[in-house]
Motif scaffolding. Structure first.
Motif, PDB file in Angstrom:
ATOM      1  N   TYR A  76      36.603  37.749  36.676  1.00 42.49           N
ATOM      2  CA  TYR A  76      37.646  38.538  37.331  1.00 42.49           C
ATOM      3  C   TYR A  76      38.303  37.749  38.458  1.00 42.49           C
ATOM      4  O   TYR A  76      39.537  37.657  38.546  1.00 42.49           O
ATOM      5  CB  TYR A  76      37.031  39.832  37.875  1.00 42.49           C
ATOM      6  CG  TYR A  76      38.003  40.750  38.580  1.00 42.49           C
ATOM      7  CD1 TYR A  76      38.702  41.718  37.876  1.00 42.49           C
ATOM      8  CD2 TYR A  76      38.218  40.653  39.953  1.00 42.49           C
ATOM      9  CE1 TYR A  76      39.605  42.561  38.517  1.00 42.49           C
ATOM     10  CE2 TYR A  76      39.110  41.487  40.599  1.00 42.49           C
ATOM     11  CZ  TYR A  76      39.802  42.447  39.885  1.00 42.49           C
ATOM     12  OH  TYR A  76      40.695  43.271  40.529  1.00 42.49           O
ATOM     13  N   LEU A  77      37.498  37.179  39.331  1.00 39.99           N
ATOM     14  CA  LEU A  77      38.049  36.496  40.501  1.00 39.99           C
ATOM     15  C   LEU A  77      38.805  35.229  40.125  1.00 39.99           C
ATOM     16  O   LEU A  77      39.889  34.961  40.658  1.00 39.99           O
ATOM     17  CB  LEU A  77      36.930  36.156  41.489  1.00 39.99           C
ATOM     18  CG  LEU A  77      36.301  37.335  42.222  1.00 39.99           C
ATOM     19  CD1 LEU A  77      35.144  36.860  43.091  1.00 39.99           C
ATOM     20  CD2 LEU A  77      37.336  38.077  43.067  1.00 39.99           C
ATOM     21  N   ALA A  78      38.250  34.438  39.230  1.00 37.25           N
ATOM     22  CA  ALA A  78      38.926  33.187  38.861  1.00 37.25           C
ATOM     23  C   ALA A  78      40.256  33.466  38.175  1.00 37.25           C
ATOM     24  O   ALA A  78      41.232  32.722  38.372  1.00 37.25           O
ATOM     25  CB  ALA A  78      38.018  32.353  37.969  1.00 37.25           C
ATOM     26  N   ASP A  79      40.340  34.529  37.387  1.00 38.71           N
ATOM     27  CA  ASP A  79      41.607  34.906  36.756  1.00 38.71           C
ATOM     28  C   ASP A  79      42.584  35.494  37.764  1.00 38.71           C
ATOM     29  O   ASP A  79      43.809  35.395  37.597  1.00 38.71           O
ATOM     30  CB  ASP A  79      41.372  35.913  35.635  1.00 38.71           C
ATOM     31  CG  ASP A  79      40.828  35.273  34.363  1.00 38.71           C
ATOM     32  OD1 ASP A  79      40.856  34.038  34.250  1.00 38.71           O
ATOM     33  OD2 ASP A  79      40.366  36.025  33.482  1.00 38.71           O
ATOM     34  N   LEU A  80      42.059  36.103  38.809  1.00 39.69           N
ATOM     35  CA  LEU A  80      42.908  36.746  39.811  1.00 39.69           C
ATOM     36  C   LEU A  80      43.693  35.726  40.632  1.00 39.69           C
ATOM     37  O   LEU A  80      44.777  36.026  41.129  1.00 39.69           O
ATOM     38  CB  LEU A  80      42.042  37.606  40.735  1.00 39.69           C
ATOM     39  CG  LEU A  80      42.728  38.549  41.706  1.00 39.69           C
ATOM     40  CD1 LEU A  80      43.515  39.630  40.965  1.00 39.69           C
ATOM     41  CD2 LEU A  80      41.693  39.200  42.631  1.00 39.69           C
ATOM     42  N   PHE A  81      43.134  34.525  40.753  1.00 40.95           N
ATOM     43  CA  PHE A  81      43.783  33.480  41.554  1.00 40.95           C
ATOM     44  C   PHE A  81      44.045  32.245  40.682  1.00 40.95           C
ATOM     45  O   PHE A  81      43.418  31.195  40.859  1.00 40.95           O
ATOM     46  CB  PHE A  81      42.900  33.123  42.753  1.00 40.95           C
ATOM     47  CG  PHE A  81      42.722  34.248  43.723  1.00 40.95           C
ATOM     48  CD1 PHE A  81      43.649  34.466  44.737  1.00 40.95           C
ATOM     49  CD2 PHE A  81      41.642  35.119  43.608  1.00 40.95           C
ATOM     50  CE1 PHE A  81      43.498  35.519  45.633  1.00 40.95           C
ATOM     51  CE2 PHE A  81      41.483  36.178  44.500  1.00 40.95           C
ATOM     52  CZ  PHE A  81      42.422  36.385  45.507  1.00 40.95           C
TER      53      PHE A  81
END
Length: 218
Positions: A76-81
């Motif tokens: 989730y986080l890596a795709d978010l940024f």
């Protein structure tokens, strides 16, 4: 919900949540910690069980989204940024291998080393989630020998997940301290985010130990 919304990380030092905090640092993400003293049982308090009924960390809240499970949080986080470049995009040939190794961590590595630490035999091959401990370690070692990172030349969020996990499991003798593992952890842990979080974690863990020592007996 905007990407810029502050991320709340439900956190306790020197736990699996450490890797999530390092990832947030690597991403340059806006976040704040909601610290739980697990030695005082704060992760089992009703308020936190509303966040994660299993009483585990990490968990994150981002706007209206609540995400638990370390593997899901990493993705989730890596795709978010995407601007940080830590997640191959859909359509990138590395996207599949990236997801494979993140999933392998949760579905194979974690249960394999847990069984190892408890000196339990794995389930029969037809029912085992991971086969054998030796299978898991051998496959991972072969991949890391290709180096310098899990996906070769490209550093990704998967490396944060794996480097933190291997650091702890080697420390406790659950993974052999072979050169492929040791060199990989040393390489990834040399990044500034690891040093920053490691130092702050040590101080916070000491505070929790001290608080637990003076807590009145119930």
């Amino acid at each position: 919900m905007a990407i810029q919304d502050e991320i709340v990380l439900y956190y306790s030092p020197q736990t699996r949540a450490t890797g999530t905090r390092i990832l947030l640092e690597e991403l340059g993400a806006p976040y704040r910690l909601h610290v739980l003293n697990m030695k005082a049982g704060e992760n089992r308090a009703p308020a936190y069980l509303q966040v994660n009924p299993l009483g585990k960390v990490p968990a994150i809240r981002h706007g209206d989204a609540l995400v638990t499970e370390q593997v899901a949080i990493t993705i989730y986080l890596a795709d978010l940024f995407p601007q940080a470049g830590l997640a191959p995009a859909i359509g990138d040939p590395l996207r599949g291998p990236y997801l494979r190794w993140i999933a392998f961590y949760g579905s194979c590595f974690e249960p394999a080393v847990t069984d190892r630490s408890m000196q339990r035999e794995p389930a029969p091959a037809s029912r085992s989630a991971y086969g054998t401990y030796e299978d898991v370690i051998g496959l991972l070692e072969a991949q890391l020998k290709r180096g310098p990172y899990l996906l070769g030349a490209r550093y990704t969020a998967a490396d944060v997940l794996w480097a933190v996990a291997l650091h702890w499991t080697m420390m406790f003798g659950l993974v052999p301290n072979g050169s492929a593992f040791a060199d990989y952890v040393k390489r990834v842990a040399a990044r500034p985010s690891f040093a920053k979080v490691g130092e702050e974690d040590a101080a916070l863990a000491a505070e929790h130990e001290a608080a637990a020592a003076v807590r009145p007996a119930s």
